[in-house]
Design an enzyme around this catalytic site. Structure first.
Site, PDB file in Angstrom:
ATOM      1  CG  ASP A 172     -27.440 -11.454   6.351  1.00 17.93           C
ATOM      2  OD1 ASP A 172     -27.212 -11.825   5.192  1.00 17.93           O
ATOM      3  OD2 ASP A 172     -26.653 -10.761   7.013  1.00 17.93           O
ATOM      4  CG  HIS A 206     -28.370  -7.219   4.590  1.00 19.10           C
ATOM      5  ND1 HIS A 206     -27.309  -6.336   4.651  1.00 19.10           N
ATOM      6  CD2 HIS A 206     -27.861  -8.430   4.899  1.00 19.10           C
ATOM      7  CE1 HIS A 206     -26.212  -6.995   4.973  1.00 19.10           C
ATOM      8  NE2 HIS A 206     -26.535  -8.269   5.120  1.00 19.10           N
ATOM      9  CE  LYS A 219     -26.377  -8.317   8.734  1.00 18.91           C
ATOM     10  NZ  LYS A 219     -25.045  -8.834   9.055  1.00 18.91           N
ATOM     11  CG  ASP A 249     -24.448 -14.002   4.224  1.00 14.61           C
ATOM     12  OD1 ASP A 249     -25.012 -13.389   3.310  1.00 14.61           O
ATOM     13  OD2 ASP A 249     -23.969 -13.439   5.219  1.00 14.61           O
ATOM     14  CD1 TRP A 260     -23.608  -4.068   6.985  1.00 13.95           C
ATOM     15  CD2 TRP A 260     -21.823  -4.957   7.989  1.00 13.95           C
ATOM     16  NE1 TRP A 260     -24.058  -4.826   8.043  1.00 13.95           N
ATOM     17  CE2 TRP A 260     -22.976  -5.384   8.679  1.00 13.95           C
ATOM     18  CE3 TRP A 260     -20.572  -5.372   8.446  1.00 13.95           C
ATOM     19  CZ2 TRP A 260     -22.918  -6.213   9.795  1.00 13.95           C
ATOM     20  CZ3 TRP A 260     -20.507  -6.206   9.551  1.00 13.95           C
ATOM     21  CH2 TRP A 260     -21.680  -6.618  10.226  1.00 13.95           C
ATOM     22  CG  ASP A 304     -22.126 -10.741   1.297  1.00 16.33           C
ATOM     23  OD1 ASP A 304     -21.293 -11.496   1.842  1.00 16.33           O
ATOM     24  OD2 ASP A 304     -22.691  -9.818   1.905  1.00 16.33           O
ATOM     25  CG  HIS A 324     -23.195  -7.561  -1.200  1.00 19.56           C
ATOM     26  ND1 HIS A 324     -22.743  -7.283   0.075  1.00 19.56           N
ATOM     27  CD2 HIS A 324     -22.207  -7.156  -2.037  1.00 19.56           C
ATOM     28  CE1 HIS A 324     -21.543  -6.724   0.005  1.00 19.56           C
ATOM     29  NE2 HIS A 324     -21.214  -6.634  -1.261  1.00 19.56           N
ATOM     30  CG  ASP A 364     -26.629  -8.722   1.539  1.00 22.50           C
ATOM     31  OD1 ASP A 364     -27.444  -9.660   1.633  1.00 22.50           O
ATOM     32  OD2 ASP A 364     -25.405  -8.879   1.715  1.00 22.50           O
ATOM     33  CD  GLU A 371     -23.887  -5.035   2.932  1.00 26.76           C
ATOM     34  OE1 GLU A 371     -24.400  -6.166   3.039  1.00 26.76           O
ATOM     35  OE2 GLU A 371     -22.649  -4.853   2.841  1.00 26.76           O
TER      36      GLU A 371
END
Length: 420
Positions: free
Chosen positions: A295, A263, A229, A297, A186, A327, A287, A260, A227
């Site tokens: 994002d 993302h 984004k 997380d 990433w 993640d 993820h 992810d 990955e």
């Protein structure tokens, strides 16, 4: 008679058997399938390199809860505590900046496998696997907002060297531990405002990746993944490594993608992307996270989006093609508690997917009986899944229900609170 938990499980087992579901088979699959925990939850994405940190890079750990891991030994100690409270097979995803051997002058462009040997010894001793990640955020050489796509040849060369070394180290980790490593690429590259040239940075990123992958790779020990984004903090207008870029590059060069859950736009269904991509790619990395506001997380929750991801994998028998990882990082709460909670929630969704009467639901769909399909999907949500989960925990000699939080709080008092 057995314990009350076992008695409840036997009743649940009968309910599931009536629908053609083998609970014992589901439990075996859950316990043997590796689920990766991200090590950056434990150190706030700080790393342990003795180099000056810089801001930027599209990553931010929010909060200053006391007791974060200050070195690799403390990180492994915390990770072991997390794993001791979660059933199943575990892997720890380590970032390259979480170096385990302190040595003056070591930077990301001159890391070597021996600097991560303590992770190997720890994983082998405890039966864990290891994944790996090159680290781009918070480093002086990424302060401009660019790494592999930088127009500065010196910056780009630094990061090409780092990514090459990271992939080689990952192969060593997989070979040494005896469980294949997954390395995720990433990069934070992009602009805060709209650029005049969107093509040139992507052309440079393509050239950098071509150079990184231009070597014999031992795929039995490590798989590199890419990955994408949507955007990052400080690069809201333009991200070089977009989903479209990596999808095209990965398909052309046989490099798996990492999906992810944070993302993409919040209204996008990540589970819907898995089948589309597996028509082209041999494998994927997931993820699993909780994007409360894009994002962000957050700690993985036992929620519908996460459940849909695991349902899609299990319904199509893709456990050999989809690598499952979490993640997230939240420095506003106890980090070990966040690790346990997120992993247990991921495992709950996994087990619930394994217990779904999928064959009966699919038969209704194949017959065109969509009314029955919907009814079965909805009714299956209230099957006694929790009785099976409690049984798994008890049989694994792990805390049932809220008992795990007592152990974490004790660990905080005895270990984490003493870190200054």
């Amino acid at each position: 008679m057995g314990t009350k938990i076992e008695q409840a499980y036997r009743l649940a087992q009968e309910r599931y058997a009536a629908l053609g579901v083998d609970t014992e088979s589901a439990i075996r699959t859950l316990l043997k399938t590796p689920v990766t925990f991200n090590a950056w939850q434990l150190d706030d994405d700080a790393g342990f390199l003795k180099v000056e940190r810089s801001g930027g890079g599209g990553v931010m750990a929010t909060g200053n809860y006391p007791g974060r891991a200050r070195n690799a030994a403390e990180l492994m100690q915390d990770a072991k505590k997390v794993f001791s409270l979660v059933p199943g097979t575990h892997k720890l995803s380590v970032q390259s900046k979480q170096i385990a051997t302190e040595k003056p002058g070591v930077d990301l462009d001159n890391i070597e496998k021996e600097y991560y040997q303590p992770y190997v010894d720890w994983a082998k001793e405890n039966g864990y696997g290891l994944d790996f990640n090159p680290s781009c955020s918070g480093h002086p050489m990424s302060a401009s907002g660019f790494t592999l796509a930088s127009a500065d040849e010196g910056v780009r060369r630094f990061w090409i060297t780092h990514f090459k070394k990271a992939s080689e180290i990952a192969e060593y980790l997989g070979e040494s531990v005896g469980m294949r490593c997954i390395t995720n690429y990433w990069i934070p590259d992009g602009y805060k405002d709209y650029p005049a040239d969107m093509y040139a940075p992507r052309e440079r990123l393509e050239q950098s990746l071509d150079e990184i992958f231009d070597r014999p790779r031992r795929l039995e020990y490590n798989i590199d993944t890419l990955e994408a984004k949507l955007f990052g903090i400080g690069v809201e207008a333009y991200t070089v490594g977009s989903h479209e870029f990596y999808m095209g590059y990965g398909a052309r060069n046989h490099i798996p993608l990492c999906l992810d859950a944070g993302h993409f736009h919040l209204s996008e269904d990540i589970s819907n992307k898995i089948s589309a991509l597996l028509l082209t790619f041999d494998e994927l990395l997931l993820h699993v996270t909780r994007p409360m506001r894009w994002d962000s997380d957050h700690v993985v929750s036992f929620d519908d989006p996460t459940q849909a991801i695991f349902n899609e994998i299990v319904r199509n028998h893709w456990l050999d093609r989809v690598n499952i990882g979490t993640d997230y990082f939240d420095a506003s709460i106890n980090r070990v508690a966040a690790g346990v909670l997120g992993l247990r929630n991921a495992d709950k969704c996994f087990l619930r997917a394994l217990l779904e009467p999928t064959e009966a639901i699919r038969q209704a769909e194949q017959e065109g009986n969509y009314t029955r399909r919907l009814a079965m999907m909805e009714e299956s949500k209230t099957l006694p899944f929790n009785a099976v989960w409690d049984y798994v925990c008890e049989q694994s000699d792990l805390p049932v229900g809220m008992q795990w939080i007592d152990e974490v709080e004790q660990y905080e008092r005895q270990v984490q609170s003493k870190r200054q």
